[in-house]
Design a protein around this motif. Structure first.
Motif, PDB file in Angstrom:
ATOM      1  N   HIS A   1      34.048  23.673  50.711  1.00  0.00           N
ATOM      2  CA  HIS A   1      33.831  22.525  51.633  1.00  0.00           C
ATOM      3  C   HIS A   1      32.438  22.218  51.317  1.00  0.00           C
ATOM      4  N   LYS A   2      31.816  22.474  50.163  1.00  0.00           N
ATOM      5  CA  LYS A   2      30.589  21.659  49.870  1.00  0.00           C
ATOM      6  C   LYS A   2      30.726  20.392  48.902  1.00  0.00           C
ATOM      7  N   ASP A   3      29.809  19.561  49.011  1.00  0.00           N
ATOM      8  CA  ASP A   3      30.095  18.323  48.288  1.00  0.00           C
ATOM      9  C   ASP A   3      29.424  18.763  47.175  1.00  0.00           C
ATOM     10  N   GLU A   4      30.077  18.949  46.000  1.00  0.00           N
ATOM     11  CA  GLU A   4      29.446  19.053  44.431  1.00  0.00           C
ATOM     12  C   GLU A   4      28.584  18.130  43.893  1.00  0.00           C
ATOM     13  N   GLU A   5      28.729  17.123  44.302  1.00  0.00           N
ATOM     14  CA  GLU A   5      27.595  16.090  43.916  1.00  0.00           C
ATOM     15  C   GLU A   5      26.113  16.245  44.528  1.00  0.00           C
ATOM     16  N   ASP A   6      26.422  16.639  45.848  1.00  0.00           N
ATOM     17  CA  ASP A   6      25.095  16.776  46.694  1.00  0.00           C
ATOM     18  C   ASP A   6      24.094  17.996  46.297  1.00  0.00           C
ATOM     19  N   ILE A   7      23.507  17.951  45.043  1.00  0.00           N
ATOM     20  CA  ILE A   7      22.988  19.224  44.556  1.00  0.00           C
ATOM     21  C   ILE A   7      21.737  19.678  45.594  1.00  0.00           C
ATOM     22  N   LEU A   8      20.747  18.807  46.049  1.00  0.00           N
ATOM     23  CA  LEU A   8      19.844  19.118  47.044  1.00  0.00           C
ATOM     24  C   LEU A   8      20.494  20.120  48.106  1.00  0.00           C
ATOM     25  N   THR A   9      21.459  19.381  48.748  1.00  0.00           N
ATOM     26  CA  THR A   9      22.029  20.015  50.028  1.00  0.00           C
ATOM     27  C   THR A   9      22.506  21.332  49.579  1.00  0.00           C
ATOM     28  N   ASN A  10      23.344  21.588  48.645  1.00  0.00           N
ATOM     29  CA  ASN A  10      23.707  22.531  48.189  1.00  0.00           C
ATOM     30  C   ASN A  10      22.671  23.429  47.959  1.00  0.00           C
TER      31      ASN A  10
END
Lengths: 527, 318
Positions: free
Chosen positions: B123-132
């Motif tokens: 459920h993570k947005d792979e593109e959103d590196i900072l949030t991850n």
């Protein structure tokens, strides 16, 4: 390199995004503290540009256009005002022409980008009515964020310079900062140069008090937005999808949207005021417990206050004292007497205010209908307000009695709700159908069965309800002049720490964000 | 206390609390997709007597619609539990299975394969590196809805799953019939359906976990005309062969099962209904009896409650 572009592409700076309040603001605050005082305004401008660019990219040229135009016209007005070789009357006329030209030039991008399709399509409809061949190709132009806000700010700046209530600014950086100040770019509040420049151009170091108060206000805004508004968002989206609903679900649609709208907009404004406050910039309040208002007029003195006061100062007054309206009033007085004529000028000006209010929200008939709906209520209140007061006196009911206040509260909520249903619906006919269903096809059982199908689980309902109760309690206390923050400041440090930790974790745990939720946009950012 | 010290203390305290909360709510064996369902399933399993189960079913909704532990008890005396739930991904199955090891020591795990062929992203947005990065550092931000697994008793009593969770051991009864009229979905199909990378990671994890705990792992595909096909079968069969894991595809055995798509599905071939589950579970029971040394606990004093539950449910006779 790929990672860098990925980070940039996902750099979401909408107010409820953690990247705005937990990354962008702290980084800016640190740079601000490290910068020499003379560089701080440039730093702020750079932050404004990053912020604007993250939403609208190259459309920043329109922000620059409005700033340059206002700056130039402002100086021109000042120069004309200083001329001694012109007679006062001629100078006045010349200044008026410059002002009108300036306002029209300011309005051009707004009308061109935002309203052209609406105008074109309605001309097509009109041409069909008169069997005239007219065609319009939809332009679907990109609109820069905040254009509705900074256009109004430009008009107010020019008008204030024209009225000589402020002096024209001769430092372009100050003007550009005023237009582009990032906290207010997306959702307002609509500011006046005279008020904002007092704190915006000072660029003092950030004080501990401002930092703490700013983040406390941001936290309160996040609570309203993430814990309440965004939990209600999926249900509102489903209910307003366009299907004709049972009256009970139509009522739920109205109630949910009123709460969502209020919490979304006022929450975002809390974040905006908090963010600006960190840098010592004071923005005007946009809400003052609107649902505790006595009537619709009072409601609009408490809801989106800065738009209301802008319309009062720059539409209502000029229209009220315009020559055309004065002449008409005189004529009506001769024909129908003083009572009717006394009502005409304010009502005509009021009509213009509400037409502008509706149109300002966007190029849709639902918004225009929304504006005129509120005009109708205020007009009726102006007409019969005194009669009601006399009636209450006659039946010996005190205006401050609890029963009357509750009755007024419910009445106001229902009036506002009907307006919001028109506002939210995709078409006027759908909005009216929803309202009609409430009165003609209402079944409680459908509501009870349907609540589980609105994209909200039992926890979402509880969370939103508990959040609303907290907001209600805080609103009652604020209305009575009680400041929770001040009381809290008097408590021992451990108690304060515990309170703020609890508040932060309530937002972290119960906020509708991330896994399991679709990010809900900010309602007023699209206007 | 100086103001600066106060602010530093506040931030340090906040980070400590974030870490503590994160530790408390984060899954213990990796990442999960649906924290609420995972926690609910783990809570439900805790109601079972410790170390009483010999078999666990794992998977998504295909699993908890097809395999009935109570029927398996009635017919074979095998105490089992269905850990499947709606839309679970393989990462969720892995977490539940690993956690089940704290209170149960099954001899066999049957993993339904529908979850294998689905993406198992978390459920993570792979593109959103900072949030991850932030979520990896403080998992509370990713799993903040953990609380939704806690429902008051009044709601549980009415909830489709919870009201009978202990009696039916994780199985869900649905007697509605909505027939499947489509073509033979298992007809020769050369489409390549590889196991998604994200699922492969957790599939290997489940295999390793079972090997470590000396649990026999069996892959099983519940009949599903709407979601299964030859391509998926080939992919799972290849993995099973490569790893020497038994694989039972019930979609190829519909005749042996006597499965009728006009009668035995609740939603046009996606899931089997109660009547379909009876046929599936009967077959599974016989398969286990013939191939695995699982004890028949009927008549065992420690398992009296299973008899009580069977009578309460009123669905299966001995």
């Amino acid at each position: 390199m790929m990672a860098f572009w990925s980070i940039l592409a996902n750099f979401d700076l909408t107010y409820p995004s953690w990247k705005f309040f937990a990354l962008f603001l702290p980084v800016l605050a640190v740079l601000w503290q490290l910068s020499p005082a003379k560089w701080r305004r440039m730093l702020l401008l750079a932050a404004d540009m990053v912020f604007f660019w993250s939403f609208s990219g190259i459309l920043v040229v329109f922000l620059l256009y409005s700033s340059l135009l206002s700056f130039g016209i402002g100086l021109w007005l000042k120069k004309v005002g200083q001329r001694t070789d012109l007679k006062r009357k001629i100078k006045g006329k010349l200044k008026k022409k410059i002002l009108i030209a300036g306002i029209l030039l300011l309005l051009m991008p707004l009308i061109g980008l935002k309203y052209m399709d609406f105008i074109g399509l309605n001309l097509v409809r009109l041409s069909h009515l008169f069997h005239v061949g007219f065609d319009w190709k939809i332009l679907n132009l990109a609109v820069p964020v905040g254009i509705s806000y900074f256009t109004l700010e430009g008009i107010s700046y020019l008008t204030d310079v024209y009225r000589e209530s402020i002096e024209a600014e001769d430092d372009f950086l100050s003007i550009f900062l005023f237009f582009s100040f990032f906290p207010k770019l997306l959702e307002g509040p609509i500011t006046r140069y005279g008020e904002l420049s007092e704190t915006l151009n000072v660029a003092k170091p950030i004080s501990g008090e401002n930092l703490a108060k700013g983040y406390q206000r941001i936290l309160w805004g996040l609570f309203k937005k993430l814990v309440i508004a965004d939990h209600l968002a999926p249900a509102v989206d489903i209910l307003f999808q366009g299907n004709v609903l049972d009256g009970s679900l139509s009522l739920a649609a109205g109630v949910f949207f009123v709460f969502q709208q209020y919490m979304d907009f006022s929450g975002s404004i809390d974040i905006v005021i908090g963010a600006a406050g960190i840098f010592g910039v004071k923005l005007n309040e946009n809400f003052r417990q609107p649902f505790f208002a006595k009537n619709v007029s009072d409601f609009w003195r408490r809801w989106h206050i800065t738009l209301g006061t802008w319309l009062k100062d720059y539409v209502f007054y000029p229209v009220s004292v315009s020559k055309g309206l004065m002449k008409l009033t005189k004529r009506v007085k001769q024909l129908f007497g003083q009572n009717v004529s006394r009502l005409l000028a304010p009502s005509a000006a009021l009509f213009c205010v509400w037409l502008c209010n509706g149109l300002w929200h966007g190029p849709r008939w639902t918004y225009i209908a929304y504006g005129l709906y509120h005009f109708s209520w205020i007009f009726l209140e102006n007409l019969f307000g005194d009669s009601f007061s006399r009636f209450y006196k006659f039946i010996k009911l005190s205006e401050s009695s609890l029963a009357l206040r509750i009755f007024r509260g419910i009445k106001l909520f229902l009036i506002v709700m009907v307006g919001e249903m028109i506002f939210r619906a995709d078409s006027l006919s759908f909005g009216l159908t929803l309202i009609w269903q409430i009165f003609t096809n209402f079944h409680w059982k459908v509501l009870i069965d349907g609540l589980g199908l609105l994209g909200m689980d039992v926890w979402d309902y509880w969370t939103a309800a508990a959040g609303l109760i907290i907001v209600l309690i805080v609103s009652i206390l604020k209305e009575r002049g009680y400041s929770i923050r001040e009381k809290l400041m008097a408590c021992p440090v451990p108690v304060r720490f515990a309170f703020w930790y609890a508040a932060i974790f309530i937002v972290i745990v119960f906020g509708a964000y991330g896994s399991g939720y679709d990010a809900a946009g900010m309602i007023y950012a699209k206007f | 206390m100086g103001n600066r010290l106060k602010y530093i203390l506040f931030i340090v305290g906040f980070l400590l609390l974030l870490s503590a909360f994160s530790y408390a709510v984060a899954p213990k064996h990796g990442e999960v997709y649906n924290i609420t369902q995972v926690r609910m399933k783990m809570q439900a399993l805790k109601a079972e007597r410790p170390f009483s189960l010999d078999l666990l079913f794992s998977g998504d909704s295909e699993s908890y619609r097809a395999f009935s532990p109570l029927q398996l008890w009635a017919e074979q005396g095998i105490p089992s539990y269905n850990l499947g739930a709606s839309a679970l991904r393989l990462c969720d199955c892995y977490e539940i299975l690993c956690e089940s090891g704290n209170s149960q020591s099954p001899k066999v795990v049957m993993l339904e394969t529908d979850a294998i062929m689905a993406e198992s992203g978390t459920h993570k947005d792979e593109e959103d590196i900072l949030t991850n990065c932030v979520e990896d550092l403080f998992p509370i931000f990713h799993y903040h809805i953990f609380y939704k697994s806690y429902l008051p008793e009044a709601i549980r009593k009415k909830d489709l799953y919870w009201k009978d969770a202990h009696i039916l051991k994780g199985f869900l009864v649905e007697k509605m019939v909505r027939p499947y009229f489509g073509p033979d979905y298992m007809a020769e199909d050369k489409r390549l359906s590889p196991i998604p990378e994200s699922s492969l990671f957790y599939l290997n994890g489940i295999k390793d976990y079972c090997a470590k705990k000396r649990i026999s792992l069996i892959l099983v595909s519940a009949p599903s005309a709407a979601t299964w096909n030859e391509g998926k079968h080939e992919a799972v069969a290849a993995w099973a062969k490569e790893n020497d894991i038994p694989y039972l595809d019930l979609n190829l055995l519909t005749e042996e099962l006597d499965l009728d798509w006009n009668e035995d599905t609740m939603d046009e071939g996606n899931h089997v209904n109660f009547s379909g589950s009876e046929k599936v579970t009967k077959y599974i029971g016989e398969y286990l009896r013939n191939n695995y040394a699982l004890e028949d606990h009927r008549g065992d004093e420690d398992y009296e409650d299973w008899e009580i539950n069977r009578e309460k449910a009123g669905l299966y006779r001995i």
